[in-house]
Design an enzyme around this catalytic site. Structure first.
Site, PDB file in Angstrom:
ATOM      1  N   SER A   1      38.405  43.392  42.623  1.00  0.00           N
ATOM      2  CA  SER A   1      38.257  43.469  41.395  1.00  0.00           C
ATOM      3  C   SER A   1      37.437  44.888  41.052  1.00  0.00           C
ATOM      4  O   SER A   1      37.791  46.149  41.529  1.00  0.00           O
ATOM      5  CB  SER A   1      37.735  42.404  40.348  1.00  0.00           C
ATOM      6  OG  SER A   1      37.984  42.447  39.112  1.00  0.00           O
TER       7      SER A   1
ATOM      8  N   ASP B   1      43.770  38.960  39.892  1.00  0.00           N
ATOM      9  CA  ASP B   1      42.339  39.279  40.236  1.00  0.00           C
ATOM     10  C   ASP B   1      42.017  38.655  41.466  1.00  0.00           C
ATOM     11  O   ASP B   1      42.253  37.352  41.563  1.00  0.00           O
ATOM     12  CB  ASP B   1      41.426  38.855  39.248  1.00  0.00           C
ATOM     13  CG  ASP B   1      40.115  39.511  39.232  1.00  0.00           C
ATOM     14  OD1 ASP B   1      39.507  39.573  40.574  1.00  0.00           O
ATOM     15  OD2 ASP B   1      39.578  40.181  38.465  1.00  0.00           O
TER      16      ASP B   1
END
Length: 310
Positions: A40, A154
């Site tokens: 991320s 993610d």
């Protein structure tokens, strides 16, 4: 034989600018980094490091204002996420370039999650910015990224601090940065305050939706009540949490639990844990204090780090 040092940069949204402070501290201490991987926000900072553009990223994030953050929100009708992400990625492509991962001067990889299978995906070749876009696709906030036949979201869903990936890349010593330490259960309770009644007008065009969301985020984040888990507590028991508070806090709960499990099963040689529980999900405009805390957290661990790498 020289041992290779790998850097595993964890997920944590706006708390991730602290990675910059950690890296700057390592550089100033003369500790070499042979490879980097990230999840991320960690993929953004790690990618900049591998591409040789970390100083440019540092300069830019320190100048970010809240209006700049709002400007990057390219809101679409919420089919699978509020933010398309093209504005952010195009900006990074213009400012930080978009080389192929295999052409970087330092080995780099990012972690994403296959939305259909739930499997962890390691992105080690192709467009750097595509890898970053996939790795940072927080469910509910960003639209998933399509790569070939996969929809990627993610990487924090499966591997918030990618120690295992770093070892798989050949690191003998892994320095990991965990941004999820202390994000649950230790927050300062803030007093409730009166809120303006929301407008009854609801636009149907994308432009109107963008204005409404931007206005909502601007009002709530500035007052410290949205996207910040510290907003919960006895002082806020008389109001229901907003949709953004629900998403942000749910993500924090999940990543806190997964991080604990993954680090217990595959611990790094050195774990750096900046104290950033007070930083909200989208408060990217608070770079100065997050970078400073990243550096402070590294300095606390320097004696152990020098013993490990000496």
């Amino acid at each position: 034989m020289t041992r290779k040092i790998g850097l595993a940069l964890g997920s944590g949204s706006a708390r991730g600018w602290s990675h910059i402070g950690v890296i700057q501290g390592l550089r100033d201490e003369g500790i070499p980094i042979d490879m980097v991987c990230g999840t991320s926000i960690g993929s953004i900072v790690g990618g900049a490091l591998a591409a040789g553009t970390l100083d440019q990223l540092d300069e830019w994030v320190r100048e970010l204002s809240w209006s700049d953050v709002i400007g990057f929100i390219d809101v679409m009708f919420p089919r699978s996420g509020f933010i398309e992400g093209e504005k952010i990625i195009n900006f990074f492509k213009e400012r930080l370039a978009d080389p192929n991962i295999e052409d970087l001067s330092m080995p780099f990889a990012a972690v994403a999650t296959d939305l259909m299978s739930g499997r962890e995906v390691w992105l080690r070749n192709g467009s750097l910015m595509d890898a970053v876009r996939a790795s940072m696709s927080m469910p509910g906030i960003f639209v998933p990224f399509k790569q070939d036949t996969q929809w990627l979201v993610d990487g924090g869903l499966v591997n918030p601090v990618p120690v295992s990936l770093c070892r798989a890349m050949g690191a003998d010593i892994v320095i990991a940065v965990n941004l999820n330490s202390g994000i649950m259960g230790k927050h300062r309770i803030k007093k409730n305050s009166r809120r303006k009644a929301p407008s009854k007008k609801r636009g149907r065009a994308t432009g109107k939706l963008r204005e409404q969301l931007a206005s909502y985020l601007d009002n709530t984040v500035k007052r410290g009540k949205a996207l910040i888990p510290a907003g919960f507590g006895a002082g806020n028991a008389d109001r229901s949490p907003s949709i953004f508070e629900v998403m942000a806090t749910s993500t924090n709960i999940m990543q806190d639990r997964i991080t604990r499990q993954r680090l217990a099963g595959d611990p790094p040689d050195l774990l750096i844990s900046p104290r950033l529980a007070h930083i909200g999900l989208l408060e990217f405009n608070r770079a100065d204090e997050t970078i400073k805390e990243g550096r402070r957290s590294l300095e606390l661990m320097l004696p152990l780090l020098k013993d490990i790498t000496g």
